[in-house]
Write an enzyme that holds these catalytic residues in place. Structure first.
Site, PDB file in Angstrom:
ATOM      1  N   ASP A   1      -0.791  -7.727  -6.596  1.00  0.00           N
ATOM      2  CA  ASP A   1      -2.138  -7.661  -6.031  1.00  0.00           C
ATOM      3  C   ASP A   1      -2.111  -8.462  -4.737  1.00  0.00           C
ATOM      4  OD1 ASP A   1      -5.482  -8.657  -7.186  1.00  0.00           O
ATOM      5  OD2 ASP A   1      -4.746  -7.921  -5.266  1.00  0.00           O
TER       6      ASP A   1
ATOM      7  N   GLY B   1       0.846  -1.205   0.000  1.00  0.00           N
ATOM      8  CA  GLY B   1       0.000   0.000   0.000  1.00  0.00           C
ATOM      9  C   GLY B   1       0.867   1.235   0.000  1.00  0.00           C
TER      10      GLY B   1
ATOM     11  N   LYS C   1     -11.226  -5.373   9.707  1.00  0.00           N
ATOM     12  CA  LYS C   1     -10.179  -4.784  10.539  1.00  0.00           C
ATOM     13  C   LYS C   1     -10.162  -5.396  11.936  1.00  0.00           C
ATOM     14  CE  LYS C   1      -7.978  -1.735   7.968  1.00  0.00           C
ATOM     15  NZ  LYS C   1      -6.644  -2.017   7.434  1.00  0.00           N
TER      16      LYS C   1
ATOM     17  N   SER D   1       1.872   3.161  -2.626  1.00  0.00           N
ATOM     18  CA  SER D   1       1.884   4.083  -3.759  1.00  0.00           C
ATOM     19  C   SER D   1       1.170   5.408  -3.511  1.00  0.00           C
ATOM     20  CB  SER D   1       1.264   3.409  -4.985  1.00  0.00           C
ATOM     21  OG  SER D   1      -0.080   3.063  -4.683  1.00  0.00           O
TER      22      SER D   1
ATOM     23  N   LYS E   1       2.087   5.117 -10.158  1.00  0.00           N
ATOM     24  CA  LYS E   1       1.992   5.733  -8.824  1.00  0.00           C
ATOM     25  C   LYS E   1       3.165   5.273  -7.953  1.00  0.00           C
ATOM     26  CE  LYS E   1      -2.940   6.641  -8.362  1.00  0.00           C
ATOM     27  NZ  LYS E   1      -4.093   5.739  -8.523  1.00  0.00           N
TER      28      LYS E   1
ATOM     29  N   GLY F   1      -1.405   7.811  -0.330  1.00  0.00           N
ATOM     30  CA  GLY F   1      -1.964   7.858   1.008  1.00  0.00           C
ATOM     31  C   GLY F   1      -0.880   7.810   2.073  1.00  0.00           C
TER      32      GLY F   1
ATOM     33  N   ARG G   1      -0.355  -1.863  -6.649  1.00  0.00           N
ATOM     34  CA  ARG G   1      -0.685  -2.391  -7.962  1.00  0.00           C
ATOM     35  C   ARG G   1      -0.231  -1.479  -9.096  1.00  0.00           C
ATOM     36  NH1 ARG G   1      -6.860  -3.144  -6.895  1.00  0.00           N
ATOM     37  NH2 ARG G   1      -6.265  -1.268  -5.795  1.00  0.00           N
TER      38      ARG G   1
ATOM     39  N   TYR H   1     -16.290  -3.418   6.364  1.00  0.00           N
ATOM     40  CA  TYR H   1     -14.919  -3.015   6.658  1.00  0.00           C
ATOM     41  C   TYR H   1     -14.543  -3.280   8.118  1.00  0.00           C
ATOM     42  CZ  TYR H   1     -10.953   0.324   6.973  1.00  0.00           C
ATOM     43  OH  TYR H   1      -9.747   0.919   7.175  1.00  0.00           O
TER      44      TYR H   1
END
Lengths: 369, 334
Positions: free
Chosen positions: A99, A44, A213, A46, A73, A48, A69, A209
């Site tokens: 992925d 994760g 988590k 790329s 980015k 944020g 992915r 979600y």
């Protein structure tokens, strides 16, 4: 009895001094999250918060492997991280497009990361990939329920499993000599999960979600206890034919709340109005602020880190058997939080009820399989 | 005060209950006890033989054998299609009305060390423990909240409907050996919390439809067939951590679960230790009104101090185990 009184007062003062120093962190100094000269594998990465984590770890001297992915980015994120490198001549950077919802892909990416890293499994693995598609359960398709579990729980579970297997049971077994008591012991490895405050308290509108988590949190909690088995085995004089790793493994979780990121904008597209209502007034952090808070928590040696005041409060309200970061603060925080909940909970419930009364029955989304 | 305290929040007489995982253990015992309280019961499970025996034993418990009805369906509720099929067969069997109560008891545990657990076991546990509940919720709530005919606007609201999940001690506190299993159970609890809040919305929007209450039962360890299956794979280190755990018969567990439901609890612990641990992780799940909330809050304060010692003890045990027996989790065979 003036002597007893002065002894009593002295003891009390000593206690106050001890507690104050403890709160100030004096007994807990030292960076427990060494990254300089070591390699970090980050999913994760790329955009944020992940993009910021890569950059901040780079500025602390780490080599970073960025996983996501989208290649373009990733390239931009890599360039950004590289530009902040502490020692540009020695630090290295690499990107892997994958992925992470597939077990096979996690195997592949860890193998590629290890090869690139000179045959050594990265010392720090941070499973940070994740995203939220919030909505009421009845508006959520079964596909979304599964895919949310895949990205937010399975991706982390697969990578954790691959990493722990590679660290603890490598294909070329460790030689027994590295087990000598007091012998060469390497710095600990770190496995880090990016969770969410939703794991502490699930609310209306996160029916797909939140459970994912929460699952991740339970996994991290169980692993935290389980990893002691392997760390303990390292100090054993019993030989079992299976040589333990020459390092301890530490497990950590970080719990961001609202982050002002592209992920958040995406989330808001499907988020139900009642969820917006419940979250109104929540503090929002920038990606950089959140990344810094996470890293600071790791450097303090915390098992679980709340990234802002709300996250910290939610964390202490559902601590249970989770390790305390600071005994005094966590216990007092828990007392405070439990009182806060007495008022906040009816307020949250009232908001949801009020919305339903005002707006009526939510429209049904088009055919969900 | 007496009527407030003794109100039954879970009336079942003359109502219809659907229980998944109803052929063994907790599900079977819940079915028998609800039959004894006058409910019509439909059970779903995978094993045909077990279902036959279960129905026979459940119908023997009926309070009024001539009016109460019982039915079994063979199904695997780990897919949404099967959940939908079970629910629609229940509607047909129940004279066109959906069941009033859906109790999800199907589930399995495979407690083994994380790195030693085969990958398919992870999926299996998530599917049988969590997705079975999530799919059943989807199916049941869709039907309950989108009725085919408009409800009558009666002055007295109809009795509430109930959606019940099965959690576990490890929903609250996970430890060695349960890392593949506890995530599915933690997910169940989270689903329960979110849905409970969402139901407020529908209840307010639809004052004439029966309210929907969402519950999770947290059973203690029960000596069942499932426990035997579990113990075959469980590591010695996990067993040593569980030493001294209270073991409840599934009959007693079901009894306590129903008692908790009748007193209106949403998260229902079935043993003292579960109640205490639950109180310490309550966070936003405190419910049940002011007095219950206050009691739980105070319990939480006490437990949070106790948990420090419990966790320290468990951590020490595990580390020591590793030191003594190595990292397989199993005692050395001499």
């Amino acid at each position: 009895m003036p002597d007893l009184l002065s002894i009593g007062v002295t003891l009390l003062l000593l206690l106050v001094v001890y507690l104050s120093l403890d709160i100030m962190g004096l007994f807990n100094w030292g960076n427990k999250f060494q990254v300089e000269g070591r390699t970090v594998l980050l999913t994760g990465a790329s955009y944020g918060m992940g993009r910021e984590i890569a950059a901040q770890l780079s500025s602390r001297g780490a080599s970073v492997i960025l996983v996501a992915r989208n290649v373009s980015k990733l390239e931009s994120a890599l360039a950004y991280a590289q530009s902040l490198a502490k020692s540009p001549s020695t630090q290295r950077f690499h990107l892997i497009s994958a992925d992470v919802t597939s077990e096979a892909e996690n195997k592949r990416l860890l193998a590629e990361a290890t090869t690139w890293n000179g045959g050594r499994v990265p010392e720090i693995v941070w499973t940070n990939a994740g995203s939220s598609v919030p909505d009421l359960l009845l508006n959520t398709s079964v596909e979304t329920m599964r895919s949310q579990m895949e990205l937010n729980y399975w991706a982390a579970a697969y990578l954790a499993r691959e990493t722990l297997t590679a660290w603890l049971y490598p294909t070329t077994p460790y030689s027994p000599q590295s087990v000598e008591k007091g012998g060469q012991s390497e710095a600990p490895r770190h496995l880090i999960f990016t969770s969410s405050v939703i794991a502490f308290v699930n609310i209306a509108g996160y029916a797909a979600y939140g459970p994912a988590k929460s699952a991740m949190r339970a996994l991290a909690d169980g692993l935290r206890n389980e990893i002691l088995l392997y760390n303990g085995a390292r100090r054993s004089s019993t030989s079992t034919g299976q040589a333990p790793a020459p390092f301890d493994v530490n497990i950590h979780s970080v719990f961001p709340g609202t982050i002002k990121s592209p992920g958040f904008e995406q989330e808001n597209k499907t988020k139900h109005a009642v969820t917006h209502l419940l979250e109104a007034g929540d503090p929002a952090q920038s990606e950089a602020e959140c990344a810094t808070a996470c890293i600071q928590g790791l450097e303090a040696g915390n098992y679980s880190t709340g990234t802002n005041w709300l996250s910290k409060l939610m964390r202490v309200s559902s601590l249970g058997g989770t390790p305390r970061n600071n005994w005094v603060l966590d216990i007092c925080g828990q007392w405070v939080a439990s009182i806060v909940w007495i008022f906040v909970l009816p307020d949250l419930e009232g908001k949801v009820w009020g919305w339903g009364k005002k707006e009526g029955m939510p429209a049904r989304k088009t055919e969900l399989s | 005060m007496g009527s407030i305290l003794s109100k039954n929040h879970f009336p079942v007489e003359g109502r219809t209950v659907l229980i998944t995982g109803g052929s063994k253990g907790l599900g079977l015992n819940a079915a028998r006890q609800l039959a004894g309280k006058g409910a019509n019961v439909m059970i779903a499970a995978r094993g045909e033989e077990a279902l036959k025996e279960a129905i026979a034993s459940i119908s023997k418990c009926a309070r009024s054998a001539d009016t109460q009805r019982f039915h079994a369906i063979k199904a695997d509720v780990t897919t949404v299609i099967e959940c939908a099929r079970v629910f629609s067969e229940c509607i047909t069997w129940n004279n066109g009305s959906p069941p009033d109560i859906v109790w999800c008891c199907s589930g399995s545990a495979h407690p083994s060390l994380f790195v030693d657990t085969p990958l398919d076991q992870f999926q299996k546990m998530m599917d049988s423990n969590y997705f079975s509940c999530a799919y059943m919720s989807h199916v049941a709530l869709n039907v309950w909240l989108h009725p085919s005919k408009k409800p009558e606007t009666t002055p007295n609201p109809p009795p509430a409907r109930h959606l019940i999940f099965t959690g576990s001690f490890v929903s609250f506190y996970s430890f060695t050996g349960f890392a593949p299993y506890s995530p599915s159970k933690a997910a169940v609890r989270a689903l329960s919390d979110a849905l409970s809040q969402e139901m407020n919305l529908y209840a307010a929007a639809h004052p004439y439809l029966p309210r929907i209450r969402v519950h999770t039962i947290f059973p203690a360890t029960m000596p069942t067939q499932s426990l035997e299956d579990e113990n075959r794979v469980k590591t010695d280190v996990t067993q040593s951590l569980e030493e001294g755990d209270q073991i409840l018969s599934p009959e007693e567990c079901a009894r306590r679960a129903i008692k908790g439901l009748e007193s209106g609890e949403e998260l229902v612990p079935t043993s003292t230790i579960i109640r205490l641990v639950m109180a310490s992780v309550m966070g936003g799940s405190i419910r049940g009104g002011f007095w219950k909330g206050l009691t739980n809050t105070i319990l939480g304060w006490v437990t949070m101090v106790v948990m420090i010692f419990i966790r320290w003890e468990m951590d020490t045990k595990v580390a020591k185990w590793g030191k003594t027996h190595g990292s397989s989790g199993m005692k050395k065979k001499d």
